[in-house]
Design an enzyme around this catalytic site. Structure first.
Site, PDB file in Angstrom:
ATOM      1  N   GLU A   1      46.303  30.781  40.435  1.00 40.15           N
ATOM      2  CA  GLU A   1      47.225  29.627  40.780  1.00 40.15           C
ATOM      3  C   GLU A   1      47.095  29.578  42.265  1.00 40.15           C
ATOM      4  O   GLU A   1      46.506  30.404  43.097  1.00 40.15           O
ATOM      5  CB  GLU A   1      48.620  30.409  40.687  1.00 40.15           C
ATOM      6  CG  GLU A   1      48.844  30.730  38.914  1.00 40.15           C
ATOM      7  CD  GLU A   1      50.237  31.621  38.851  1.00 40.15           C
ATOM      8  OE1 GLU A   1      50.765  32.196  39.717  1.00 40.15           O
ATOM      9  OE2 GLU A   1      50.353  31.929  37.881  1.00 40.15           O
TER      10      GLU A   1
ATOM     11  N   LYS B   1      48.187  29.871  46.031  1.00 44.80           N
ATOM     12  CA  LYS B   1      49.219  30.558  46.869  1.00 44.80           C
ATOM     13  C   LYS B   1      49.674  29.743  47.771  1.00 44.80           C
ATOM     14  O   LYS B   1      49.408  29.392  48.678  1.00 44.80           O
ATOM     15  CB  LYS B   1      48.269  31.868  47.568  1.00 44.80           C
ATOM     16  CG  LYS B   1      49.151  32.753  48.200  1.00 44.80           C
ATOM     17  CD  LYS B   1      48.339  33.881  49.060  1.00 44.80           C
ATOM     18  CE  LYS B   1      49.063  35.192  49.347  1.00 44.80           C
ATOM     19  NZ  LYS B   1      50.270  34.835  50.384  1.00 44.80           N
TER      20      LYS B   1
ATOM     21  N   ARG C   1      59.278  33.932  48.160  1.00 42.79           N
ATOM     22  CA  ARG C   1      59.424  34.523  46.787  1.00 42.79           C
ATOM     23  C   ARG C   1      60.724  34.682  46.513  1.00 42.79           C
ATOM     24  O   ARG C   1      61.420  34.993  47.151  1.00 42.79           O
ATOM     25  CB  ARG C   1      58.643  35.989  46.872  1.00 42.79           C
ATOM     26  CG  ARG C   1      58.585  36.424  45.603  1.00 42.79           C
ATOM     27  CD  ARG C   1      57.309  35.975  44.832  1.00 42.79           C
ATOM     28  NE  ARG C   1      57.175  36.537  43.609  1.00 42.79           N
ATOM     29  CZ  ARG C   1      56.402  37.745  43.354  1.00 42.79           C
ATOM     30  NH1 ARG C   1      55.850  38.335  44.087  1.00 42.79           N
ATOM     31  NH2 ARG C   1      56.036  38.245  42.085  1.00 42.79           N
TER      32      ARG C   1
ATOM     33  N   GLU D   1      58.207  30.706  43.754  1.00 39.98           N
ATOM     34  CA  GLU D   1      58.248  30.581  45.218  1.00 39.98           C
ATOM     35  C   GLU D   1      59.107  29.301  45.692  1.00 39.98           C
ATOM     36  O   GLU D   1      58.841  28.179  45.035  1.00 39.98           O
ATOM     37  CB  GLU D   1      56.828  30.478  45.650  1.00 39.98           C
ATOM     38  CG  GLU D   1      56.448  30.407  47.150  1.00 39.98           C
ATOM     39  CD  GLU D   1      56.006  32.047  47.823  1.00 39.98           C
ATOM     40  OE1 GLU D   1      56.201  32.861  46.903  1.00 39.98           O
ATOM     41  OE2 GLU D   1      55.733  32.212  48.976  1.00 39.98           O
TER      42      GLU D   1
ATOM     43  N   PHE E   1      56.375  30.573  38.525  1.00 37.10           N
ATOM     44  CA  PHE E   1      55.130  31.241  38.013  1.00 37.10           C
ATOM     45  C   PHE E   1      55.425  32.257  37.148  1.00 37.10           C
ATOM     46  O   PHE E   1      54.315  32.666  36.418  1.00 37.10           O
ATOM     47  CB  PHE E   1      54.117  31.580  39.092  1.00 37.10           C
ATOM     48  CG  PHE E   1      54.360  32.275  40.183  1.00 37.10           C
ATOM     49  CD1 PHE E   1      54.888  33.616  39.983  1.00 37.10           C
ATOM     50  CD2 PHE E   1      54.511  31.710  41.329  1.00 37.10           C
ATOM     51  CE1 PHE E   1      55.366  34.194  41.127  1.00 37.10           C
ATOM     52  CE2 PHE E   1      55.121  32.358  42.598  1.00 37.10           C
ATOM     53  CZ  PHE E   1      55.533  33.790  42.468  1.00 37.10           C
TER      54      PHE E   1
ATOM     55  N   ARG F   1      52.164  47.139  42.989  1.00 34.81           N
ATOM     56  CA  ARG F   1      50.797  46.140  43.371  1.00 34.81           C
ATOM     57  C   ARG F   1      49.570  46.865  42.694  1.00 34.81           C
ATOM     58  O   ARG F   1      49.149  47.877  42.893  1.00 34.81           O
ATOM     59  CB  ARG F   1      50.508  46.536  44.996  1.00 34.81           C
ATOM     60  CG  ARG F   1      49.995  45.170  45.764  1.00 34.81           C
ATOM     61  CD  ARG F   1      49.842  45.731  47.046  1.00 34.81           C
ATOM     62  NE  ARG F   1      51.114  45.524  48.060  1.00 34.81           N
ATOM     63  CZ  ARG F   1      51.495  44.146  48.524  1.00 34.81           C
ATOM     64  NH1 ARG F   1      50.815  43.205  48.141  1.00 34.81           N
ATOM     65  NH2 ARG F   1      52.365  44.199  49.033  1.00 34.81           N
TER      66      ARG F   1
ATOM     67  N   LYS G   1      45.240  38.730  45.383  1.00 32.43           N
ATOM     68  CA  LYS G   1      45.571  37.562  46.235  1.00 32.43           C
ATOM     69  C   LYS G   1      44.404  37.323  47.178  1.00 32.43           C
ATOM     70  O   LYS G   1      43.849  38.309  47.844  1.00 32.43           O
ATOM     71  CB  LYS G   1      46.729  37.646  47.062  1.00 32.43           C
ATOM     72  CG  LYS G   1      46.802  38.767  48.088  1.00 32.43           C
ATOM     73  CD  LYS G   1      48.265  38.874  48.950  1.00 32.43           C
ATOM     74  CE  LYS G   1      48.270  40.119  49.659  1.00 32.43           C
ATOM     75  NZ  LYS G   1      49.589  40.326  50.034  1.00 32.43           N
TER      76      LYS G   1
HETATM   77  P1  AMP Z   1      51.209  38.233  50.917  1.00 32.53           P
HETATM   78  O1  AMP Z   1      52.524  37.750  51.614  1.00 32.53           O
HETATM   79  O2  AMP Z   1      50.092  37.580  51.837  1.00 32.53           O
HETATM   80  O3  AMP Z   1      51.252  39.780  50.815  1.00 32.53           O
HETATM   81  O4  AMP Z   1      51.073  37.710  49.581  1.00 32.53           O
HETATM   82  C1  AMP Z   1      52.019  37.953  48.676  1.00 32.53           C
HETATM   83  C2  AMP Z   1      53.095  37.013  48.508  1.00 32.53           C
HETATM   84  O5  AMP Z   1      52.217  35.579  47.950  1.00 32.53           O
HETATM   85  C3  AMP Z   1      54.000  36.921  47.423  1.00 32.53           C
HETATM   86  O6  AMP Z   1      55.082  37.727  47.639  1.00 32.53           O
HETATM   87  C4  AMP Z   1      54.664  35.496  47.049  1.00 32.53           C
HETATM   88  O7  AMP Z   1      55.627  35.282  47.950  1.00 32.53           O
HETATM   89  C5  AMP Z   1      53.323  34.878  47.547  1.00 32.53           C
HETATM   90  N1  AMP Z   1      52.663  33.899  46.501  1.00 32.53           N
HETATM   91  C6  AMP Z   1      52.356  32.537  46.722  1.00 32.53           C
HETATM   92  N2  AMP Z   1      51.986  32.353  45.576  1.00 32.53           N
HETATM   93  C7  AMP Z   1      51.885  32.945  44.531  1.00 32.53           C
HETATM   94  C8  AMP Z   1      51.720  33.022  43.259  1.00 32.53           C
HETATM   95  N3  AMP Z   1      51.126  31.995  42.525  1.00 32.53           N
HETATM   96  N4  AMP Z   1      52.061  34.118  42.327  1.00 32.53           N
HETATM   97  C9  AMP Z   1      52.504  35.366  43.120  1.00 32.53           C
HETATM   98  N5  AMP Z   1      52.730  35.234  44.335  1.00 32.53           N
HETATM   99  C10 AMP Z   1      52.748  34.429  45.213  1.00 32.53           C
END
Ligand code: AMP
Length: 544
Positions: A235, A237, A242, A284, A323, A400, A406
């Site tokens: 998917e 990002k 969130r 999101e 999602f 996690r 990611k």
């Molecule tokens: P990070 O902020 O870099 O730790 O990345 C995690 C965050 O990515 C999650 O908490 C979500 O807010 C966001 N996110 C964005 N797109 C997605 C997706 N397709 N699935 C899950 N999380 C996502």
């Protein structure tokens, strides 16, 4: 309450988790059921269970005032005493120690006063209630009552350990206890169900948030598929907020990753309310304009506003990309596979619906190359990277794991060349330690920033000798030097600036390393700087 206090003291005195769990489980076994249920809540450092949103409405200064009155202490002593303890509860215990200890109050009485507090309005009335309670408490009891009221016991006891203690005390499976606590959002009720062997009949309560599943960061697509193949869902990002959406009939509530309610996007609720049945969606919230997402900084402008601003709603429109589906019409879906959950989700909410809420598209990839391609496509569409999910995985709240990954764009650095140097300050006043550096534009070199930090003392010393010998123009404090020393610099972001010849400036540049292996002809160009600058306009790094 006396037993509760004793347990807190012994729990705080040990660092061993097993010992903490044992002590708390003994307390649960010993107390009458209703007292044990209150103890479980209080041990999480809260006056009320999670799902209960009442607040006491009592501030630290009021509590301090009550304690001084009861202790008949000199108010001018207060500041000193607080500084000595750093905690209002500990300070209260200290001030009240000299007072003769009075009758023991039950945990039920404490719980009762807590539930009366949100109902009375004026500060004076609240103070009367609290004073009545504290007057019948020992110094230690007041200490812990205050700690609960201010939201932290500080005895090294996490909610997960309280869950373990419940499982141990009543000899129930830990998983069942955890699940009941997650579903009800009430650890007191969870304890009651465990005691009555009724955990299996606990049902999900909508409108209190459950933990969010998180993704593990990876540097390359190959890390996700160590064997080089296997099916994953990829998917985009999203760089937004969130959000977990709870919906039943026309009632809608949205919760954030910190489990707080998000109330700033009411225009979306109209769409959620139209979805069929009872649901919990995970997704999101994104700022969106035309066919591209807007930077997170734009979305941020809509946060924290008390009053609705219709103009801003229009200026920074939002969408919700769903999602996941965690709950539907009485069934909790956490133990269904992602593929099953998605199939349900897509039936309710079609993918890529042009409307304000839609299901995020998921691309099926079976090779590293396919994931890489999806990654490039996502960046090109203005997103931050990709989230890769295993189709057979369950939803694990708050964790996690190795099911979601990611992949973000690697942090950009620039290879630049030093074109001018200056003497440093302090103990570096005799060393040429401040570097002005440039990027390339055709045959020209254009300055873009200055850096002072990142090299070792030995490198600075050797550099000074080198630059003294390769000075083109000696301006006293500053020397223009031959463009020969290539280095790699990191920075927080790029800004437009008239200060430097390139028309850009790097914010917070620092030298990562010297690049003697790199010829000046191969340093980064103005064109790449312009690209990085343009990309950060759509891709800010400060994700939620
Ligand atoms: P990070 O902020 O870099 O730790 O990345 C995690 C965050 O990515 C999650 O908490 C979500 O807010 C966001 N996110 C964005 N797109 C997605 C997706 N397709 N699935 C899950 N999380 C996502």
């Amino acid at each position: 309450m006396r037993r509760f206090v004793q347990t807190c003291e012994t729990v705080s005195a040990t660092t061993k988790k097993t010992a903490k769990v044992e002590l708390v489980s003994e307390l649960f076994k010993l107390l009458p059921l209703e007292d044990a249920a209150s103890a479980a809540i209080f041990l999480t450092g809260r006056p009320f269970p999670h799902r209960d949103e009442r607040v006491l409405g009592v501030g630290g200064s009021q509590l301090a005032k009550i304690v001084t009155e009861i202790a008949k202490a000199d108010p001018s002593e207060l500041g000193k005493s607080y500084r000595a303890h750093g905690d209002l509860g500990d300070m209260a215990e200290h001030l009240l120690l000299k007072r003769p200890s009075t009758a023991d109050v039950s945990l039920q009485q404490v719980a009762k006063t807590f539930s009366q507090l949100p109902e009375v309005r004026g500060a004076a009335q609240k103070m009367v209630l609290i004073k009545n309670l504290f007057e019948h408490m020992s110094a230690g009891e007041v200490k812990y009552a205050i700690k609960i009221m201010t939201g932290d016991l500080r005895i090294g006891l996490k909610e997960s350990l309280v869950e373990e203690a419940i499982a141990k005390a009543f000899d129930r499976p830990l998983d069942a206890v955890r699940r009941a606590n997650m579903l009800t959002g009430d650890i007191g009720e969870t304890l009651r169900s465990a005691a009555l062997d009724d955990l299996a009949s606990v049902r999900m309560r909508l409108f209190h948030p459950i933990g969010f599943m998180l993704a593990t960061p990876v540097e390359t697509a190959a890390e996700i598929l160590p064997d080089g193949h296997g099916l994953v869902l990829v998917e985009e990002k999203y760089d937004g907020i969130r959000a977990q959406v709870h919906k039943s009939a026309a009632s809608v509530r949205v919760f954030s990753r910190t489990l707080d309610e998000i109330v700033e996007f009411p225009e979306l609720n109209v769409f959620f309310a139209k979805l069929p049945g009872e649901l919990i969606l995970d997704g999101e919230i994104l700022a969106w304009h035309g066919s591209r997402p807007l930077p997170f900084t734009e979305l941020q402008k809509r946060l924290g506003r008390k009053q609705l601003d219709l103009w801003l709603q229009h200026e920074i429109p939002v969408r919700f990309a769903a999602f996941d589906l965690l709950y539907q019409d009485g069934t909790l879906l956490l133990d269904e596979t992602l593929e099953q959950r998605r199939a349900r989700l897509e039936k309710i909410l079609p993918p890529r619906d042009p409307s304000a809420i839609y299901t995020a598209a998921a691309i099926r990839c079976e090779s590293v190359a396919a994931i890489q391609q999806a990654f490039q496509d996502s960046l090109a569409a203005g997103h931050e990277g990709i989230v890769v999910k295993r189709p057979e995985s369950f939803y694990t709240p708050g964790r996690r794991g190795r099911s979601w990954f990611k992949l973000k764009e690697p942090f950009a650095t620039l290879d630049v060349v030093v074109t001018a140097v200056e003497y440093g300050h302090g103990k570096r006043h005799s060393l040429l330690s401040d570097y002005t550096f440039s990027v390339r534009d055709g045959h020209q070199l254009l300055t873009i920033g200055k850096a002072y930090s990142g090299l070792t003392d030995a490198e600075i010393k050797a550099g000074t000798e080198f630059f003294l010998q390769h000075t083109i123009e000696d301006l006293g404090a500053r020397r223009t030097v031959e463009p020969a020393v290539v280095m790699e610099v990191a920075f927080n972001n790029i800004q437009k600036s008239q200060r430097h010849e390139s028309g850009y400036a790097l914010r917070f540049p620092r030298i990562l390393r010297l690049r003697p292996d790199k010829p000046v002809t191969e340093i980064d160009t103005l064109e790449r700087v312009a690209k990085l600058y343009a990309r950060q306009i759509t891709l800010p790094r400060n994700n939620q």
